[in-house]
Design an enzyme around this catalytic site. Sequence first.
Site, PDB file in Angstrom:
ATOM      1  N   ASP A   1       0.578  -1.161   0.314  1.00 38.10           N
ATOM      2  CA  ASP A   1      -0.303  -0.122  -0.204  1.00 38.10           C
ATOM      3  C   ASP A   1       1.091   0.675  -0.265  1.00 38.10           C
ATOM      4  O   ASP A   1       1.552   0.813   0.490  1.00 38.10           O
ATOM      5  CB  ASP A   1      -0.979  -0.099   1.248  1.00 38.10           C
ATOM      6  CG  ASP A   1      -2.195  -0.429   1.220  1.00 38.10           C
ATOM      7  OD1 ASP A   1      -2.558  -1.637  -0.026  1.00 38.10           O
ATOM      8  OD2 ASP A   1      -2.827  -0.799   1.985  1.00 38.10           O
TER       9      ASP A   1
ATOM     10  N   ASP B   1     -13.658  -6.213  -4.112  1.00 36.25           N
ATOM     11  CA  ASP B   1     -14.433  -6.201  -2.646  1.00 36.25           C
ATOM     12  C   ASP B   1     -15.340  -7.056  -2.472  1.00 36.25           C
ATOM     13  O   ASP B   1     -16.520  -6.581  -2.412  1.00 36.25           O
ATOM     14  CB  ASP B   1     -14.200  -4.790  -2.172  1.00 36.25           C
ATOM     15  CG  ASP B   1     -12.401  -4.855  -2.319  1.00 36.25           C
ATOM     16  OD1 ASP B   1     -11.998  -5.099  -2.172  1.00 36.25           O
ATOM     17  OD2 ASP B   1     -12.960  -3.136  -1.949  1.00 36.25           O
TER      18      ASP B   1
END
Lengths: 208, 259
Positions: free
Chosen positions: B11, B130
């Site tokens: 990230d 997701d």
Amino acid sequence: MTAEIVVIDYGAGNLRSVVRALTHVGGRTLVTSDPAALHGATAVVLPGVGATRDTMDSLQRLGLAEAIRDTIARGVPFLGICVGMQVLCTSSEEFGSHACLGVVPGVVRRFADGLKVPQIGWNQVDVATIAQGHPLFAGIPDGADFYFVHSYHCDLAEQALIAGTTDYGVRFPSALLRDRLAAVQFHPEKSGRHGLQLLTNFVAWATA
Amino acid sequence: MLKRRIIPCLDVKAGRVVKGIAFLAHRDAGDPVALAAAYDAAGADELVFYDITASSDERAIMVEVVERTAAQVFIPLTVGGGIRTVDDMYRMLRAGAEKVSVNTAAVLNPALIEEGARRFGSQCIVLSIDARRAAAEAGAPPRWDVFTHTGRDPRPTGRDAIAWAREGVERGAGEIVINSMDADGTRDGYDIALLRALAETIPVPVIASGGAGTPAHLLAGLRDGGADAVLAASIFHFGEYTIAEVKRYLDAHGVPVRW
């Protein structure tokens, strides 16, 4: 100073990756779409991603198809990558049968149904007898993994040209060699240390 | 034989790597270029940079990070996060990314997948999903709902995750990343039923994400879930396991890996 390696620019998406990797291993590159630049080239790299039909259309539109055939015929060291290997064949079945460069006898075929297509990922290249001890494969173990991304593969008519094979449902030629012509189905520019070794070998072999 | 892939995911915020714990609480863990090179040397098969930057200024930093990484790391790099247009894709691919992944933007505008695939090829376009398990009646097969904006403000879309994955592939996605919101951050393992439901119906590679805490979880995702690759973050980032350790474990259990 090492001589320039001409990298053919016909709009292939991985052009810059190939140039970055060649630069990283000490190659001096000249990126061009000018057919005339091939005439004096010390070595030529034809990168590729995508479809053979689009690639052939681009090569013909830019006047590069004939220049590539001529370059290979003159024995200039040449490396085709992925679609840059496929377009060397006689014809391709991708999006309807069509002619390719016809430099080596063979047909570009789609993987059989039932497999995940495209093949994406690392697969091993079994080095054929003709390539064992060849400078292009120096320092690369038999069965080393390289990174592949493709839905079609070459089906070469001449066994004697097959420098390496890979198994993905079918055993297909993943590398070819003939005199100063080399081509690989995988992406050496994305294949970690073995890929960089192959490019290092090409630079040395081509500019020796 | 095609190998199963181990893909560390970094990230990145404003040019620095942060580690998301259940997406939210972040702590700094370093320079993305140095980490990418270290993971390459350690045997990672690919890398993912996930841009959690908010502003467009910081997006420009990401392009520069990708360029610097691509000049010295020669394994495939995927960039996700904030890719909303074909121009966004182009910038990342030109900077040296091998693939781009789209998530919320593709739900809001599914034609983005087709436009990207047509322009750059399916092999460049990763659809990231997701998904959260939906309440199901006893005895009914499980279902999963697609969510968007999962970072701060998860929103249900009313879409079924399996159907959306299938649609994404029909529109041109070359790979599917499936992130279980139930498992993410728990380190209790992937949602194996979700993986299996996808791997059995999707004709392109499926990449498992969310929940891995041990090598056994990675094995379960690949062998029992049928995933082609595993995306993992915390299991590697804090040095609990090396990639070589994980690969030795997978190899010992019959999963083909690259050395």
